[in-house]
Design a protein around this motif. Structure first.
Motif, PDB file in Angstrom:
ATOM      1  N   ALA A   1      23.566  34.921  66.676  1.00 59.78           N
ATOM      2  CA  ALA A   1      22.894  34.158  67.832  1.00 59.78           C
ATOM      3  C   ALA A   1      22.719  32.637  67.346  1.00 59.78           C
ATOM      4  O   ALA A   1      22.902  31.714  67.982  1.00 59.78           O
ATOM      5  CB  ALA A   1      21.344  34.602  67.764  1.00 59.78           C
ATOM      6  N   THR A   2      23.397  32.143  66.047  1.00 62.90           N
ATOM      7  CA  THR A   2      23.256  31.019  65.565  1.00 62.90           C
ATOM      8  C   THR A   2      24.679  30.279  65.675  1.00 62.90           C
ATOM      9  O   THR A   2      25.548  30.838  64.848  1.00 62.90           O
ATOM     10  CB  THR A   2      22.882  30.868  64.151  1.00 62.90           C
ATOM     11  N   VAL A   3      24.786  29.491  66.491  1.00 65.75           N
ATOM     12  CA  VAL A   3      26.071  28.710  66.733  1.00 65.75           C
ATOM     13  C   VAL A   3      25.768  27.316  66.363  1.00 65.75           C
ATOM     14  O   VAL A   3      24.888  26.736  66.896  1.00 65.75           O
ATOM     15  CB  VAL A   3      26.527  28.801  68.182  1.00 65.75           C
TER      16      VAL A   3
ATOM     17  N   ASN B   1      12.769  19.002  64.099  1.00 65.78           N
ATOM     18  CA  ASN B   1      13.355  19.563  62.866  1.00 65.78           C
ATOM     19  C   ASN B   1      14.629  19.768  62.988  1.00 65.78           C
ATOM     20  O   ASN B   1      15.627  20.771  62.698  1.00 65.78           O
ATOM     21  CB  ASN B   1      12.807  21.007  62.841  1.00 65.78           C
ATOM     22  N   ILE B   2      15.310  18.581  63.298  1.00 67.26           N
ATOM     23  CA  ILE B   2      16.972  18.345  63.459  1.00 67.26           C
ATOM     24  C   ILE B   2      17.160  17.417  62.402  1.00 67.26           C
ATOM     25  O   ILE B   2      16.554  16.431  61.784  1.00 67.26           O
ATOM     26  CB  ILE B   2      17.161  17.565  64.897  1.00 67.26           C
TER      27      ILE B   2
ATOM     28  N   VAL C   1      21.558  24.068  68.402  1.00 70.10           N
ATOM     29  CA  VAL C   1      22.019  25.396  68.205  1.00 70.10           C
ATOM     30  C   VAL C   1      22.260  25.984  69.676  1.00 70.10           C
ATOM     31  O   VAL C   1      23.056  26.872  69.862  1.00 70.10           O
ATOM     32  CB  VAL C   1      20.681  26.246  67.808  1.00 70.10           C
ATOM     33  N   ASP C   2      21.973  24.859  70.850  1.00 69.80           N
ATOM     34  CA  ASP C   2      22.548  25.249  72.065  1.00 69.80           C
ATOM     35  C   ASP C   2      22.343  23.953  72.855  1.00 69.80           C
ATOM     36  O   ASP C   2      21.982  23.002  72.566  1.00 69.80           O
ATOM     37  CB  ASP C   2      21.746  26.431  72.780  1.00 69.80           C
ATOM     38  N   ALA C   3      22.961  24.138  74.059  1.00 69.21           N
ATOM     39  CA  ALA C   3      23.063  22.911  74.935  1.00 69.21           C
ATOM     40  C   ALA C   3      21.381  22.307  75.058  1.00 69.21           C
ATOM     41  O   ALA C   3      21.376  21.106  75.404  1.00 69.21           O
ATOM     42  CB  ALA C   3      23.583  23.116  76.221  1.00 69.21           C
ATOM     43  N   GLU C   4      20.654  23.369  75.347  1.00 68.80           N
ATOM     44  CA  GLU C   4      18.999  23.029  75.480  1.00 68.80           C
ATOM     45  C   GLU C   4      18.712  22.037  74.550  1.00 68.80           C
ATOM     46  O   GLU C   4      17.971  21.219  74.871  1.00 68.80           O
ATOM     47  CB  GLU C   4      18.415  24.061  75.901  1.00 68.80           C
ATOM     48  N   GLN C   5      18.912  22.368  73.272  1.00 70.09           N
ATOM     49  CA  GLN C   5      18.296  21.514  72.223  1.00 70.09           C
ATOM     50  C   GLN C   5      18.926  20.095  72.307  1.00 70.09           C
ATOM     51  O   GLN C   5      18.390  19.179  71.875  1.00 70.09           O
ATOM     52  CB  GLN C   5      18.813  22.254  70.961  1.00 70.09           C
ATOM     53  N   ILE C   6      20.314  20.089  72.589  1.00 67.88           N
ATOM     54  CA  ILE C   6      21.026  18.775  72.660  1.00 67.88           C
ATOM     55  C   ILE C   6      20.208  17.940  73.808  1.00 67.88           C
ATOM     56  O   ILE C   6      20.015  16.667  73.488  1.00 67.88           O
ATOM     57  CB  ILE C   6      22.361  19.008  73.170  1.00 67.88           C
ATOM     58  N   ARG C   7      20.048  18.577  74.942  1.00 72.12           N
ATOM     59  CA  ARG C   7      19.372  17.701  76.120  1.00 72.12           C
ATOM     60  C   ARG C   7      17.982  17.361  75.369  1.00 72.12           C
ATOM     61  O   ARG C   7      17.417  16.353  75.766  1.00 72.12           O
ATOM     62  CB  ARG C   7      18.837  18.793  77.252  1.00 72.12           C
ATOM     63  N   LYS C   8      17.253  18.153  74.856  1.00 71.81           N
ATOM     64  CA  LYS C   8      16.014  17.735  74.176  1.00 71.81           C
ATOM     65  C   LYS C   8      15.817  16.606  73.358  1.00 71.81           C
ATOM     66  O   LYS C   8      15.128  15.822  73.399  1.00 71.81           O
ATOM     67  CB  LYS C   8      15.199  18.992  73.556  1.00 71.81           C
ATOM     68  N   VAL C   9      16.990  16.382  72.670  1.00 69.36           N
ATOM     69  CA  VAL C   9      17.220  15.413  71.610  1.00 69.36           C
ATOM     70  C   VAL C   9      17.355  14.128  72.400  1.00 69.36           C
ATOM     71  O   VAL C   9      16.720  13.066  72.077  1.00 69.36           O
ATOM     72  CB  VAL C   9      18.193  15.674  70.425  1.00 69.36           C
ATOM     73  N   ALA C  10      18.242  14.290  73.194  1.00 68.01           N
ATOM     74  CA  ALA C  10      18.574  13.063  74.032  1.00 68.01           C
ATOM     75  C   ALA C  10      17.324  12.706  74.665  1.00 68.01           C
ATOM     76  O   ALA C  10      17.017  11.395  74.940  1.00 68.01           O
ATOM     77  CB  ALA C  10      19.683  13.318  74.998  1.00 68.01           C
ATOM     78  N   LYS C  11      16.419  13.460  75.598  1.00 71.19           N
ATOM     79  CA  LYS C  11      15.444  13.227  76.219  1.00 71.19           C
ATOM     80  C   LYS C  11      14.352  12.710  75.201  1.00 71.19           C
ATOM     81  O   LYS C  11      13.414  11.642  75.783  1.00 71.19           O
ATOM     82  CB  LYS C  11      14.685  14.497  76.878  1.00 71.19           C
ATOM     83  N   SER C  12      14.275  13.138  74.020  1.00 73.16           N
ATOM     84  CA  SER C  12      13.113  12.624  73.095  1.00 73.16           C
ATOM     85  C   SER C  12      13.448  11.362  72.772  1.00 73.16           C
ATOM     86  O   SER C  12      12.491  10.476  72.373  1.00 73.16           O
ATOM     87  CB  SER C  12      13.247  13.379  71.848  1.00 73.16           C
TER      88      SER C  12
ATOM     89  N   GLY D   1      32.271  23.116  68.891  1.00 77.15           N
ATOM     90  CA  GLY D   1      31.962  24.309  68.289  1.00 77.15           C
ATOM     91  C   GLY D   1      31.705  25.701  68.998  1.00 77.15           C
ATOM     92  O   GLY D   1      31.728  26.670  68.448  1.00 77.15           O
ATOM     93  N   ALA D   2      31.573  25.624  70.334  1.00 83.33           N
ATOM     94  CA  ALA D   2      31.566  26.488  71.155  1.00 83.33           C
ATOM     95  C   ALA D   2      31.874  26.407  72.350  1.00 83.33           C
ATOM     96  O   ALA D   2      31.948  25.426  72.992  1.00 83.33           O
ATOM     97  CB  ALA D   2      29.871  27.299  71.160  1.00 83.33           C
ATOM     98  N   ALA D   3      32.703  27.550  72.936  1.00 80.38           N
ATOM     99  CA  ALA D   3      33.290  27.342  74.510  1.00 80.38           C
ATOM    100  C   ALA D   3      32.114  27.197  75.535  1.00 80.38           C
ATOM    101  O   ALA D   3      31.079  27.968  75.276  1.00 80.38           O
ATOM    102  CB  ALA D   3      34.066  28.610  74.663  1.00 80.38           C
ATOM    103  N   GLY D   4      32.172  26.612  76.533  1.00 78.73           N
ATOM    104  CA  GLY D   4      31.509  26.429  77.560  1.00 78.73           C
ATOM    105  C   GLY D   4      30.153  25.384  77.259  1.00 78.73           C
ATOM    106  O   GLY D   4      29.475  25.232  78.375  1.00 78.73           O
ATOM    107  N   VAL D   5      30.031  24.885  76.133  1.00 80.70           N
ATOM    108  CA  VAL D   5      28.837  24.174  76.155  1.00 80.70           C
ATOM    109  C   VAL D   5      29.218  22.724  76.816  1.00 80.70           C
ATOM    110  O   VAL D   5      28.087  22.261  77.309  1.00 80.70           O
ATOM    111  CB  VAL D   5      28.740  23.740  74.412  1.00 80.70           C
TER     112      VAL D   5
END
Length: 161
Positions: free
Chosen positions: A14-16, A44-45, A71-82, A97-101
């Motif tokens: 699960a950890t990518v 916590n980044i 860890v995923d696209a949602e976390q990236i969006r949250k960092v940008a939004k913050s 790091g992962a296909a489809g991101v």
């Protein structure tokens, strides 16, 4: 498989790690960068790289490029939004790091060198294996291929920007 081993297997699957670069611009004022870094810290980044440079705008802005592992696209969006309440501009530069991101992040830009030295860094990563090959590489047992690879690696490492 034991329950503990099964749980460990699920966690590791699960950890990518998605190496991500975000660019943001701030106006030069006391605490501006601290506010941005505090927003990232509150999620916590841990940053793996931070680069700053004066902006090319007429105002006294500064541009920052920060790298972190998400860890995923949602976390990236949250960092940008913050960062949006504190920054004049926020842009997800790239993710790997992962296909489809990238498909999940339409605002993401594929990696492209920003400075000449970025090309050297990229070349070093490509040539990390050097003339040595893993045993499962098709040319691992071919002496002529290994000799050509050694020569290419030697020549490439002599050219720096």
């Amino acid at each position: 498989m034991s329950a503990a081993a099964s749980h460990l297997h699920k966690c590791s699957d699960a950890t990518v790690s998605l190496k991500t670069t975000i660019h943001f611009s701030i106006t030069d004022k006391v605490g501006a960068l601290d506010d941005c870094l505090a927003a990232i810290k509150s999620m916590n980044i841990s940053l793996t790289r931070i680069e700053s440079r004066p902006s090319k705008t007429a105002e006294w802005d500064y541009d920052f490029f920060v790298d972190f592992s998400a860890v995923d696209a949602e976390q990236i969006r949250k960092v940008a939004k913050s960062l949006e309440p504190f920054a004049k501009h926020v842009h997800i530069v790239g993710t790997g790091g992962a296909a489809g991101v990238s498909a999940d992040l339409p605002e993401s830009t594929p990696w492209f060198p920003r400075k000449m030295v970025d090309l050297d860094s990229f070349a070093d990563k490509v040539l990390e294996m050097g003339e040595e090959l893993d045993s499962d590489h098709p040319g691992a047992k071919d002496p002529a291929y290994r000799a050509r690879r050694a020569e290419i690696t030697k020549t490439a490492k002599t050219y720096k920007t």
